[in-house]
Design an enzyme around this catalytic site. Sequence first.
Site, PDB file in Angstrom:
ATOM      1  N   CYS A   1       8.400   3.533   1.743  1.00 57.26           N
ATOM      2  CA  CYS A   1       8.043   4.374   2.882  1.00 57.26           C
ATOM      3  C   CYS A   1       9.256   5.131   3.404  1.00 57.26           C
ATOM      4  O   CYS A   1      10.339   4.576   3.518  1.00 57.26           O
ATOM      5  CB  CYS A   1       7.450   3.512   3.990  1.00 57.26           C
ATOM      6  SG  CYS A   1       5.959   2.637   3.474  1.00 57.26           S
TER       7      CYS A   1
ATOM      8  N   SER B   1       0.791  -1.219   0.000  1.00 56.26           N
ATOM      9  CA  SER B   1       0.000   0.000   0.000  1.00 56.26           C
ATOM     10  C   SER B   1       0.826   1.274   0.000  1.00 56.26           C
ATOM     11  O   SER B   1       0.407   2.283  -0.538  1.00 56.26           O
ATOM     12  CB  SER B   1      -0.916   0.027   1.233  1.00 56.26           C
ATOM     13  OG  SER B   1      -0.151  -0.013   2.415  1.00 56.26           O
ATOM     14  N   CYS B   2       2.021   1.241   0.582  1.00 56.08           N
ATOM     15  CA  CYS B   2       2.692   2.520   0.819  1.00 56.08           C
ATOM     16  C   CYS B   2       3.845   2.792  -0.113  1.00 56.08           C
ATOM     17  O   CYS B   2       4.336   3.902  -0.167  1.00 56.08           O
ATOM     18  CB  CYS B   2       3.189   2.600   2.263  1.00 56.08           C
ATOM     19  SG  CYS B   2       4.655   1.605   2.576  1.00 56.08           S
ATOM     20  N   GLY B   3       4.340   1.792  -0.856  1.00 56.64           N
ATOM     21  CA  GLY B   3       5.502   2.055  -1.677  1.00 56.64           C
ATOM     22  C   GLY B   3       6.751   2.162  -0.836  1.00 56.64           C
ATOM     23  O   GLY B   3       6.882   1.518   0.194  1.00 56.64           O
TER      24      GLY B   3
END
Length: 286
Positions: free
Chosen positions: A118, A114-116
């Site tokens: 981070c 979801s976040c790539g």
Amino acid sequence: MGRVTERRRVLRIRDGVPGRRPDTLVAEEPLEIRLNGRPLAVTMRTPGDDFALAAGFLVSEGVLGRAEEVANIVYCAGATRDGSNTYNVVDVRLAPGVPLPDITLERNVYTTSSCGLCGKASLDAVRTTARWPIADTPPVRVAPELLAVLPARLRAAQRVFDRTGGLHAAALFSPEGDLLDLREDVGRHNAVDKLIGRALRSGGLPLSRSVLLVSGRASFELAQKAVMAGIPVLAAVSAPSSLAVDLAAETGLTLVGFLRGASMNVYTGEERIDLRARAAAGGRDG
């Protein structure tokens, strides 16, 4: 190799009536990316296009820019204690003479679906490592009417989403609206990396004559990947983040959000949005 989908039995309740049936789920497995044999990152992804995913990730990190900079990409045998191949570890070997980046504990990162990547939100880092300035010559011009139909074209081309409902998609279109490539993944940033990695391996970088459409929001990571691949237009069906808008403004990326039907918000780079046809139609109506 891991499957794109898996089957599970579920309790399904419809109108208060329970029943058991098989359900199709999108597969999610870890992929460890190694560079010249040294661990670099782990991402949760949908199996498939793993070599392209690894290559695209390294483009986004500023390590790669041309196909000839890669000697080979292989799955690592013996990734488990019993020596078997899980197809969840990929090693990218750089060609002789290609500088190996400093792989420190700070670069050894874990990315989620979801976040790539981070914690790597650095505008200066993207500016200094991007190989291709976004300088589309002649400039790409895209009409709002064309942008409006792209989400439906993306959706129609998603094969796995129809069976699972659990995948993000990213697609490359020509300025004329032709679908050039599409990838699906449980992580939206992985889908973009797969597109970019496929372009790298086929000698297609920079993607200076293309429009990138993503099925979710436009995060900083996605704007970063577009900039690193030389893509001039990024469109998303949902909202951008403030940092994505900042990055787009600083690099000259055209960023479109909330692309839903004939409605959209153009946050940066509005010079690439061709309003002449709309203006001409308005003039005739008046």
